[in-house]
Enzyme design. Structure first.
Site, PDB file in Angstrom:
ATOM      1  N   LYS A  37       0.840  -1.201   0.000  1.00 13.05           N
ATOM      2  CA  LYS A  37       0.000   0.000   0.000  1.00 13.05           C
ATOM      3  C   LYS A  37       0.875   1.251   0.000  1.00 13.05           C
ATOM      4  O   LYS A  37       2.048   1.188   0.379  1.00 13.05           O
ATOM      5  CB  LYS A  37      -0.918  -0.013   1.224  1.00 13.05           C
ATOM      6  CG  LYS A  37      -0.169  -0.075   2.548  1.00 13.05           C
ATOM      7  CD  LYS A  37      -1.112  -0.395   3.693  1.00 13.05           C
ATOM      8  CE  LYS A  37      -0.371  -0.412   5.016  1.00 13.05           C
ATOM      9  NZ  LYS A  37      -1.159  -0.992   6.095  1.00 13.05           N
ATOM     10  N   ARG A 136     -10.997  -0.385  14.712  1.00 12.90           N
ATOM     11  CA  ARG A 136     -11.060   0.191  13.368  1.00 12.90           C
ATOM     12  C   ARG A 136     -12.048  -0.652  12.570  1.00 12.90           C
ATOM     13  O   ARG A 136     -13.137  -0.907  13.070  1.00 12.90           O
ATOM     14  CB  ARG A 136      -9.643   0.209  12.782  1.00 12.90           C
ATOM     15  CG  ARG A 136      -9.433   1.250  11.714  1.00 12.90           C
ATOM     16  CD  ARG A 136      -7.967   1.401  11.301  1.00 12.90           C
ATOM     17  NE  ARG A 136      -7.376   0.183  10.728  1.00 12.90           N
ATOM     18  CZ  ARG A 136      -6.101   0.101  10.331  1.00 12.90           C
ATOM     19  NH1 ARG A 136      -5.294   1.137  10.444  1.00 12.90           N
ATOM     20  NH2 ARG A 136      -5.624  -1.010   9.810  1.00 12.90           N
ATOM     21  N   TYR A 275      13.455  31.141   7.231  1.00 14.56           N
ATOM     22  CA  TYR A 275      12.221  31.733   7.763  1.00 14.56           C
ATOM     23  C   TYR A 275      12.212  31.755   9.290  1.00 14.56           C
ATOM     24  O   TYR A 275      12.706  30.806   9.928  1.00 14.56           O
ATOM     25  CB  TYR A 275      11.011  30.906   7.332  1.00 14.56           C
ATOM     26  CG  TYR A 275      10.631  31.006   5.879  1.00 14.56           C
ATOM     27  CD1 TYR A 275      10.242  32.218   5.314  1.00 14.56           C
ATOM     28  CD2 TYR A 275      10.634  29.866   5.080  1.00 14.56           C
ATOM     29  CE1 TYR A 275       9.864  32.287   3.977  1.00 14.56           C
ATOM     30  CE2 TYR A 275      10.256  29.924   3.740  1.00 14.56           C
ATOM     31  CZ  TYR A 275       9.875  31.142   3.200  1.00 14.56           C
ATOM     32  OH  TYR A 275       9.506  31.206   1.894  1.00 14.56           O
ATOM     33  N   MET A 323       9.951  24.883   1.879  1.00 12.56           N
ATOM     34  CA  MET A 323       9.205  23.974   1.003  1.00 12.56           C
ATOM     35  C   MET A 323      10.142  23.211   0.059  1.00 12.56           C
ATOM     36  O   MET A 323       9.976  22.012  -0.158  1.00 12.56           O
ATOM     37  CB  MET A 323       8.173  24.762   0.188  1.00 12.56           C
ATOM     38  CG  MET A 323       7.252  23.861  -0.619  1.00 12.56           C
ATOM     39  SD  MET A 323       6.135  24.779  -1.691  1.00 12.56           S
ATOM     40  CE  MET A 323       5.028  25.507  -0.517  1.00 12.56           C
TER      41      MET A 323
HETATM   42  C1  PLP Z   1      -0.494  -1.855   6.855  1.00 17.44           C
HETATM   43  C2  PLP Z   1      -1.079  -3.093   7.341  1.00 17.44           C
HETATM   44  C3  PLP Z   1      -0.249  -4.217   7.562  1.00 17.44           C
HETATM   45  C4  PLP Z   1       1.254  -4.147   7.530  1.00 17.44           C
HETATM   46  O1  PLP Z   1       1.710  -3.485   8.712  1.00 17.44           O
HETATM   47  P1  PLP Z   1       3.264  -3.363   9.097  1.00 17.44           P
HETATM   48  O2  PLP Z   1       3.251  -2.845  10.483  1.00 17.44           O
HETATM   49  O3  PLP Z   1       3.864  -2.397   8.140  1.00 17.44           O
HETATM   50  O4  PLP Z   1       3.840  -4.703   8.980  1.00 17.44           O
HETATM   51  C5  PLP Z   1      -0.883  -5.412   7.875  1.00 17.44           C
HETATM   52  N1  PLP Z   1      -2.231  -5.491   7.990  1.00 17.44           N
HETATM   53  C6  PLP Z   1      -3.045  -4.425   7.817  1.00 17.44           C
HETATM   54  C7  PLP Z   1      -4.517  -4.581   7.964  1.00 17.44           C
HETATM   55  C8  PLP Z   1      -2.496  -3.198   7.508  1.00 17.44           C
HETATM   56  O5  PLP Z   1      -3.296  -2.133   7.351  1.00 17.44           O
END
Ligand code: PLP
Length: 384
Positions: A37, A136, A275, A323
């Protein structure tokens, strides 16, 4: 190829090495689902996915339908799991591109079944998400049996597996360790409820990187490593800790973030840098200017604290990160640092960097995940 000097170098050998370590630690009977992801946490999801596929890894995990489509359009044939939720507008793309959603709730199951019916799809694989304490997505364990029944009813969907996610598996604190154990048991209950409803629970999976390394008894049928693929340990589950419990698991950072010195200027005592005038020269010095800033992912909160590496030596960033630029104090008598010298912001040992994304995370009061995923699109990825 762009000619800009600010870029991210991806050490493909290290990525491969990490995947090999993961395969070894998972063993032959446990499937692997590599989290790719957010463009592989900023490391090029296509690169990771192709490599994983070549190595016989069967599952990849994305966060959005579009991320899954990108993989399919680049010839990835492995199973693609989508870890976050999507909206009904995207359901037909799930079918078209063979992307496996993690679902829960009668309402969503019904909508997905209707969409499958409209598209003439039968037995479309889905995972049932269980909220065993992450707070979640997912149904509660006691609802799992009814949810699974709802999924298979009508023959439009099939239950390919069940997933849950841990909230504190990266911690070694006693209360957190027992929370993870409770989550595990609660997931087992959910599995039992599905089986009791007369439905095969399929591929069961609960381990992220941390639990994969630290809770070997929880591997089930599939593990879902993310961060370790890219060479970073999850919080307290460090290499040293693992060694102390006789687990020799070694990984290497994959990305080096680098730029070049594009100007060197003399500054007088009392002159301020950048800045807000948060840093004022206490004595005469020389300042090197780097064409990298927070729009590249070099977060503003890394200064003060961040040190970059030039010719094997560390130098502090001074004043606010802008930036697109930042300034580095190289000292008045420095005749080592030259215009156009390469500058390492973080990276693996072999890049020459003396800091890692983990070090930056500490400075910025965050985690390596955020440092890595913040490296923006403007930064070209170069595969080494
Ligand atoms: C991102 C994610 C993982 C991987 O997590 P890591 O801590 O990077 O190993 C596994 N399962 C779910 C549901 C996730 O959202």
């Amino acid at each position: 190829m762009m000619k800009r000097c600010t870029k991210a170098i991806l050490y493909k050998d290290n990525l491969k090495y990490n995947l090999e370590q993961i395969k070894k630690a998972a063993g032959e009977n446990t499937k692997i689902c590599v989290a790719v992801k957010a463009d592989s946490y900023g490391h090029n999801a296509i690169l990771t996915s192709k490599l994983a596929e070549e190595m016989g890894i069967e599952y990849l995990a994305v966060a959005t339908v579009d991320e899954g489509i990108e993989l399919r359009k680049n010839g990835i044939g492995a199973n693609i799991l989508i870890l976050s939720l999507c909206t009904p507008e995207e359901y037909d793309e799930l079918f078209e591109y063979r992307i496996t959603p993690m679902i829960f709730s009668f309402e969503v199951i019904d909508l997905l079944k209707k969409a499958a019916c409209n598209c003439g799809v039968k037995d479309f694989p889905v995972f049932l998400a269980i909220d065993s304490g992450m707070g979640r997505v997912g149904c509660y364990p006691e609802e799992a049996g009814e949810e699974a029944k709802k999924i298979v009813e009508g023959g439009f969907l099939k239950l390919e597996g069940m997933c849950t996610h841990f909230a504190v598996s990266d911690s070694l604190q006693e209360n957190n360790v027992s929370y993870t154990q409770k989550q595990y048991e609660s997931f087992c209950k959910a599995v039992e409820n599905v089986e009791k409803a007369g439905i095969s629970s399929g591929i069961k999976s609960c381990c992220n990187s941390a639990a994969f390394l630290n809770n070997k008894n929880m591997h089930f049928d599939m593990v879902r490593p993310g961060i370790i693929t890219y060479g970073y340990y999850p919080d307290e589950i460090t290499e040293d800790y693992l060694k102390s419990v006789n687990n020799n698991f070694n990984i290497k950072p994959v990305m080096a973030f680098e730029t070049q010195v594009v100007a060197i200027k003399a500054f007088k005592k009392g002159q301020s840098v950048s800045y807000g005038r948060t840093w004022v020269c206490e004595k005469d010095t020389k300042i090197a200017i780097l064409p990298v800033g927070y729009a590249d992912g070099l977060l503003r909160r890394f200064s003060p604290g961040l040190e970059v590496t030039i010719r094997g030596k560390k130098y502090p960033v001074r004043g606010r990160i802008c930036m697109d630029q930042c300034m580095v104090d190289i000292g008045i008598d420095n005749d080592e640092v030259c215009l156009w010298d390469k500058v390492l912001i973080f990276g693996p040992e072999e890049s020459g960097a003396k800091t890692t994304a983990e070090n930056l995370a500490k400075i910025g009061n965050t985690i390596s995940y955020e440092v890595l995923t913040s490296i923006s699109k403007r930064v070209e990825r170069i595969i080494l």
